[in-house]
Design a protein around this motif. Structure first.
Motif, PDB file in Angstrom:
ATOM      1  N   GLN A 154       9.396  39.667   5.670  1.00 55.33           N
ATOM      2  CA  GLN A 154       8.404  40.646   6.162  1.00 55.33           C
ATOM      3  C   GLN A 154       8.078  40.419   7.635  1.00 55.33           C
ATOM      4  O   GLN A 154       7.894  41.358   8.395  1.00 55.33           O
ATOM      5  CB  GLN A 154       7.124  40.563   5.324  1.00 55.33           C
ATOM      6  CG  GLN A 154       7.248  41.347   4.025  1.00 55.33           C
ATOM      7  CD  GLN A 154       5.969  41.237   3.196  1.00 55.33           C
ATOM      8  OE1 GLN A 154       5.449  40.139   2.965  1.00 55.33           O
ATOM      9  NE2 GLN A 154       5.462  42.366   2.749  1.00 55.33           N
ATOM     10  N   ARG A 155       8.031  39.155   8.010  1.00 55.75           N
ATOM     11  CA  ARG A 155       7.737  38.801   9.394  1.00 55.75           C
ATOM     12  C   ARG A 155       8.877  39.284  10.306  1.00 55.75           C
ATOM     13  O   ARG A 155       8.641  39.865  11.360  1.00 55.75           O
ATOM     14  CB  ARG A 155       7.575  37.279   9.480  1.00 55.75           C
ATOM     15  CG  ARG A 155       7.179  36.737  10.823  1.00 55.75           C
ATOM     16  CD  ARG A 155       6.995  35.237  10.749  1.00 55.75           C
ATOM     17  NE  ARG A 155       8.233  34.560  10.376  1.00 55.75           N
ATOM     18  CZ  ARG A 155       8.329  33.244  10.168  1.00 55.75           C
ATOM     19  NH1 ARG A 155       7.267  32.475  10.264  1.00 55.75           N
ATOM     20  NH2 ARG A 155       9.484  32.706   9.847  1.00 55.75           N
ATOM     21  N   LEU A 156      10.109  39.067   9.846  1.00 57.01           N
ATOM     22  CA  LEU A 156      11.276  39.526  10.604  1.00 57.01           C
ATOM     23  C   LEU A 156      11.269  41.057  10.723  1.00 57.01           C
ATOM     24  O   LEU A 156      11.509  41.614  11.811  1.00 57.01           O
ATOM     25  CB  LEU A 156      12.558  39.042   9.918  1.00 57.01           C
ATOM     26  CG  LEU A 156      13.892  39.409  10.569  1.00 57.01           C
ATOM     27  CD1 LEU A 156      14.003  38.855  11.989  1.00 57.01           C
ATOM     28  CD2 LEU A 156      15.070  38.903   9.729  1.00 57.01           C
ATOM     29  N   ASP A 157      10.959  41.740   9.617  1.00 62.56           N
ATOM     30  CA  ASP A 157      10.886  43.217   9.620  1.00 62.56           C
ATOM     31  C   ASP A 157       9.902  43.703  10.688  1.00 62.56           C
ATOM     32  O   ASP A 157      10.186  44.630  11.446  1.00 62.56           O
ATOM     33  CB  ASP A 157      10.404  43.756   8.260  1.00 62.56           C
ATOM     34  CG  ASP A 157      11.388  43.477   7.128  1.00 62.56           C
ATOM     35  OD1 ASP A 157      12.495  42.985   7.412  1.00 62.56           O
ATOM     36  OD2 ASP A 157      11.033  43.732   5.960  1.00 62.56           O
ATOM     37  N   LYS A 158       8.744  43.037  10.718  1.00 64.01           N
ATOM     38  CA  LYS A 158       7.679  43.446  11.638  1.00 64.01           C
ATOM     39  C   LYS A 158       8.103  43.238  13.102  1.00 64.01           C
ATOM     40  O   LYS A 158       7.856  44.094  13.961  1.00 64.01           O
ATOM     41  CB  LYS A 158       6.405  42.641  11.319  1.00 64.01           C
ATOM     42  CG  LYS A 158       5.227  42.905  12.247  1.00 64.01           C
ATOM     43  CD  LYS A 158       4.617  44.279  12.024  1.00 64.01           C
ATOM     44  CE  LYS A 158       3.385  44.464  12.888  1.00 64.01           C
ATOM     45  NZ  LYS A 158       3.032  45.869  13.056  1.00 64.01           N
ATOM     46  N   VAL A 159       8.753  42.111  13.374  1.00 62.67           N
ATOM     47  CA  VAL A 159       9.201  41.819  14.749  1.00 62.67           C
ATOM     48  C   VAL A 159      10.201  42.882  15.205  1.00 62.67           C
ATOM     49  O   VAL A 159      10.104  43.411  16.316  1.00 62.67           O
ATOM     50  CB  VAL A 159       9.793  40.387  14.845  1.00 62.67           C
ATOM     51  CG1 VAL A 159      10.493  40.165  16.182  1.00 62.67           C
ATOM     52  CG2 VAL A 159       8.687  39.350  14.660  1.00 62.67           C
ATOM     53  N   ILE A 160      11.136  43.230  14.321  1.00 63.66           N
ATOM     54  CA  ILE A 160      12.149  44.237  14.697  1.00 63.66           C
ATOM     55  C   ILE A 160      11.506  45.613  14.851  1.00 63.66           C
ATOM     56  O   ILE A 160      11.839  46.361  15.775  1.00 63.66           O
ATOM     57  CB  ILE A 160      13.341  44.203  13.712  1.00 63.66           C
ATOM     58  CG1 ILE A 160      14.135  42.923  13.977  1.00 63.66           C
ATOM     59  CG2 ILE A 160      14.236  45.442  13.875  1.00 63.66           C
ATOM     60  CD1 ILE A 160      15.274  42.630  13.059  1.00 63.66           C
ATOM     61  N   ASP A 161      10.535  45.944  13.995  1.00 66.35           N
ATOM     62  CA  ASP A 161       9.780  47.201  14.161  1.00 66.35           C
ATOM     63  C   ASP A 161       9.105  47.269  15.526  1.00 66.35           C
ATOM     64  O   ASP A 161       9.163  48.298  16.215  1.00 66.35           O
ATOM     65  CB  ASP A 161       8.690  47.324  13.085  1.00 66.35           C
ATOM     66  CG  ASP A 161       9.241  47.878  11.778  1.00 66.35           C
ATOM     67  OD1 ASP A 161      10.399  48.353  11.784  1.00 66.35           O
ATOM     68  OD2 ASP A 161       8.536  47.806  10.759  1.00 66.35           O
ATOM     69  N   GLU A 162       8.451  46.177  15.893  1.00 66.99           N
ATOM     70  CA  GLU A 162       7.739  46.141  17.178  1.00 66.99           C
ATOM     71  C   GLU A 162       8.712  46.282  18.349  1.00 66.99           C
ATOM     72  O   GLU A 162       8.428  46.977  19.338  1.00 66.99           O
ATOM     73  CB  GLU A 162       6.934  44.837  17.317  1.00 66.99           C
ATOM     74  CG  GLU A 162       5.699  44.778  16.439  1.00 66.99           C
ATOM     75  CD  GLU A 162       4.635  45.802  16.825  1.00 66.99           C
ATOM     76  OE1 GLU A 162       4.583  46.233  17.991  1.00 66.99           O
ATOM     77  OE2 GLU A 162       3.846  46.187  15.934  1.00 66.99           O
ATOM     78  N   LEU A 163       9.865  45.625  18.252  1.00 70.56           N
ATOM     79  CA  LEU A 163      10.858  45.708  19.336  1.00 70.56           C
ATOM     80  C   LEU A 163      11.423  47.123  19.460  1.00 70.56           C
ATOM     81  O   LEU A 163      11.759  47.579  20.553  1.00 70.56           O
ATOM     82  CB  LEU A 163      11.995  44.710  19.103  1.00 70.56           C
ATOM     83  CG  LEU A 163      11.596  43.244  19.317  1.00 70.56           C
ATOM     84  CD1 LEU A 163      12.668  42.325  18.775  1.00 70.56           C
ATOM     85  CD2 LEU A 163      11.343  42.958  20.801  1.00 70.56           C
ATOM     86  N   THR A 164      11.490  47.811  18.328  1.00 69.53           N
ATOM     87  CA  THR A 164      11.932  49.208  18.348  1.00 69.53           C
ATOM     88  C   THR A 164      10.939  50.047  19.150  1.00 69.53           C
ATOM     89  O   THR A 164      11.330  50.955  19.896  1.00 69.53           O
ATOM     90  CB  THR A 164      12.081  49.725  16.899  1.00 69.53           C
ATOM     91  OG1 THR A 164      12.975  48.855  16.209  1.00 69.53           O
ATOM     92  CG2 THR A 164      12.661  51.120  16.859  1.00 69.53           C
ATOM     93  N   ALA A 165       9.653  49.703  19.039  1.00 74.07           N
ATOM     94  CA  ALA A 165       8.622  50.386  19.842  1.00 74.07           C
ATOM     95  C   ALA A 165       8.796  50.062  21.335  1.00 74.07           C
ATOM     96  O   ALA A 165       8.549  50.903  22.191  1.00 74.07           O
ATOM     97  CB  ALA A 165       7.232  49.996  19.358  1.00 74.07           C
ATOM     98  N   TRP A 166       9.245  48.850  21.637  1.00 76.58           N
ATOM     99  CA  TRP A 166       9.535  48.492  23.039  1.00 76.58           C
ATOM    100  C   TRP A 166      10.617  49.418  23.595  1.00 76.58           C
ATOM    101  O   TRP A 166      10.527  49.891  24.717  1.00 76.58           O
ATOM    102  CB  TRP A 166      10.025  47.056  23.150  1.00 76.58           C
ATOM    103  CG  TRP A 166       9.007  45.984  22.979  1.00 76.58           C
ATOM    104  CD1 TRP A 166       7.841  46.058  22.257  1.00 76.58           C
ATOM    105  CD2 TRP A 166       9.065  44.658  23.526  1.00 76.58           C
ATOM    106  NE1 TRP A 166       7.176  44.849  22.318  1.00 76.58           N
ATOM    107  CE2 TRP A 166       7.902  43.977  23.085  1.00 76.58           C
ATOM    108  CE3 TRP A 166       9.985  43.980  24.323  1.00 76.58           C
ATOM    109  CZ2 TRP A 166       7.645  42.643  23.434  1.00 76.58           C
ATOM    110  CZ3 TRP A 166       9.729  42.655  24.664  1.00 76.58           C
ATOM    111  CH2 TRP A 166       8.569  42.000  24.234  1.00 76.58           C
ATOM    112  N   VAL A 167      11.644  49.625  22.790  1.00 73.71           N
ATOM    113  CA  VAL A 167      12.767  50.482  23.217  1.00 73.71           C
ATOM    114  C   VAL A 167      12.245  51.871  23.578  1.00 73.71           C
ATOM    115  O   VAL A 167      12.727  52.504  24.520  1.00 73.71           O
ATOM    116  CB  VAL A 167      13.847  50.552  22.100  1.00 73.71           C
ATOM    117  CG1 VAL A 167      14.878  51.631  22.387  1.00 73.71           C
ATOM    118  CG2 VAL A 167      14.538  49.197  21.951  1.00 73.71           C
ATOM    119  N   ASN A 168      11.228  52.318  22.860  1.00 73.85           N
ATOM    120  CA  ASN A 168      10.635  53.642  23.105  1.00 73.85           C
ATOM    121  C   ASN A 168       9.636  53.655  24.266  1.00 73.85           C
ATOM    122  O   ASN A 168       9.066  54.691  24.573  1.00 73.85           O
ATOM    123  CB  ASN A 168       9.913  54.130  21.841  1.00 73.85           C
ATOM    124  CG  ASN A 168      10.833  54.921  20.943  1.00 73.85           C
ATOM    125  OD1 ASN A 168      11.783  55.537  21.414  1.00 73.85           O
ATOM    126  ND2 ASN A 168      10.564  54.902  19.657  1.00 73.85           N
TER     127      ASN A 168
END
Length: 214
Positions: free
Chosen positions: A45-59
């Motif tokens: 879950q922690r890994l999922d959240k980090v990748i979600d947040e980084l996807t927001a960085w891309v945006n």
């Protein structure tokens, strides 16, 4: 104590640009050294959240944050390879958006990350089945980018791993695009398809009502 995933889980949620730039660099170093990052996949879950947040960085509207987000996601793909596959659906839509970015560097890096996903995380056609929505993107640069990405895919992988019959109809529609750059990119992609599969594609185009002269 060296930073671990708990630390990054907290820090990637920061909105401050300066802080993001710093954390992004730290995360690249962490991912680049497997000895330093044994806890990478301990908590899903922690890994999922980090990748979600980084996807927001891309945006992000800040192109430096966007580029750094693309870099860090690329480092995750390098580390996780096939285990990155569950995240492909999450990251592809922002990547299609970024292929329409005003900055060349961002467009290029978004395409490179898509090609990296094909190389390391999932087969090319798996990616293309999710990437094809980009042919209808509202931003003409994204539509152009998807056509150019197909050219790049064919250059790297050839036609073998692709089901071109699923992709050619999109290119046919793009021939009639309101934007000339998209039309040119679609023609470029069809030429590339022709280079790989020959006459079959000409016959297919005729069946789709593309005039012989065209």
């Amino acid at each position: 104590e060296p930073a671990g995933m708990d630390y990054f889980y907290e820090q990637v949620q920061q909105k401050d640009v300066g802080r993001r730039m710093q954390v992004g660099q730290e995360l690249l170093e962490y991912l680049g050294d497997p000895a330093r990052s044994p806890d990478l996949e301990q908590d899903q879950q922690r890994l999922d959240k980090v990748i979600d947040e980084l996807t927001a960085w891309v945006n992000s509207s800040n192109f430096k944050v966007s580029l750094l987000g693309l870099d860090v996601l690329g480092a995750f793909v390098d580390r996780l390879s096939g285990r990155f596959k569950p995240y492909i659906g999450t990251v592809l839509l922002p990547l299609i958006d970024r292929m329409g970015d005003a900055k060349d560097q961002v467009r290029e890096q978004a395409q490179n990350l898509i090609l990296k996903l094909m190389c390391e995380a999932a087969p090319p056609m798996y990616i293309w089945e999710r990437l094809a929505v980009g042919f209808k993107h509202k931003n003409y640069r994204s539509r152009e980018g998807v056509c150019l990405c197909l050219v790049a895919t064919l250059n790297i992988y050839g036609a073998q791993p692709l089901i071109l019959s699923k992709l050619v109809p999109h290119l046919c529609l793009a021939f009639g695009d309101s934007n000339s750059q998209v039309r040119d990119a679609a023609i470029l992609a069809i030429v590339e398809v022709y280079r790989h599969v020959g006459e079959k594609v000409r016959i297919d185009l005729t069946k789709r009502g593309i005039p012989p002269g065209r």
